[in-house]
Design a protein around this motif. Structure first.
Motif, PDB file in Angstrom:
ATOM      1  N   MET A 187      21.899  84.503  68.540  1.00  0.00           N
ATOM      2  CA  MET A 187      21.638  83.606  69.670  1.00  0.00           C
ATOM      3  C   MET A 187      20.215  83.054  69.604  1.00  0.00           C
ATOM      4  O   MET A 187      19.990  81.861  69.835  1.00  0.00           O
ATOM      5  CB  MET A 187      21.852  84.346  70.992  1.00  0.00           C
ATOM      6  CG  MET A 187      23.292  84.624  71.322  1.00  0.00           C
ATOM      7  SD  MET A 187      23.508  85.704  72.754  1.00  0.00           S
ATOM      8  CE  MET A 187      22.618  84.830  74.016  1.00  0.00           C
TER       9      MET A 187
ATOM     10  N   VAL B 193      16.845  84.518  75.379  1.00  0.00           N
ATOM     11  CA  VAL B 193      17.811  85.528  74.930  1.00  0.00           C
ATOM     12  C   VAL B 193      17.517  86.874  75.581  1.00  0.00           C
ATOM     13  O   VAL B 193      18.442  87.564  76.035  1.00  0.00           O
ATOM     14  CB  VAL B 193      17.810  85.632  73.390  1.00  0.00           C
ATOM     15  CG1 VAL B 193      18.579  86.844  72.921  1.00  0.00           C
ATOM     16  CG2 VAL B 193      18.380  84.379  72.791  1.00  0.00           C
TER      17      VAL B 193
ATOM     18  N   ALA C 241      22.394  89.101  69.530  1.00  0.00           N
ATOM     19  CA  ALA C 241      21.162  88.591  70.133  1.00  0.00           C
ATOM     20  C   ALA C 241      20.309  87.863  69.100  1.00  0.00           C
ATOM     21  O   ALA C 241      19.713  86.818  69.396  1.00  0.00           O
ATOM     22  CB  ALA C 241      20.385  89.738  70.760  1.00  0.00           C
TER      23      ALA C 241
END
Length: 88
Positions: free
Chosen positions: A36, A54, A33
């Motif tokens: 990202m 996200v 995460a």
């Protein structure tokens, strides 16, 4: 030969007594995460929107502080780099 129980090589107690095992590392999902969010913040140049994106994609707000930190650091680094520093 009999080993002593409380020797420096074998500390007494639980597993957390060994050096380096008492710290907790983030789970792989959290690091994914954060990556990202960092990639989205660098590409879109919108750190807040990338954090929201996200968090909504993954559906968990438990990793929000790490995601925010990754997005802000990636955004600041991408803004500080010179304009022609992209590798082709």
């Amino acid at each position: 030969m009999r080993h002593r129980l409380n020797s420096p090589l074998r500390p007494a107690g639980r597993r957390e007594t060994y050096p380096g095992t008492s710290c907790r590392l983030p789970r792989p999902g959290t690091t994914m995460a954060a990556g990202m969010a960092a990639a989205a913040a660098t590409t879109l140049r919108l750190p807040v929107s990338s954090v929201v994106l996200v968090i909504l994609l993954l559906g968990s707000s438990a990793m929000m502080p790490i995601v925010i930190l990754a997005a802000v650091i990636a955004f600041i680094v991408s803004e500080r780099l010179p304009a022609g520093s992209a590798m082709a």
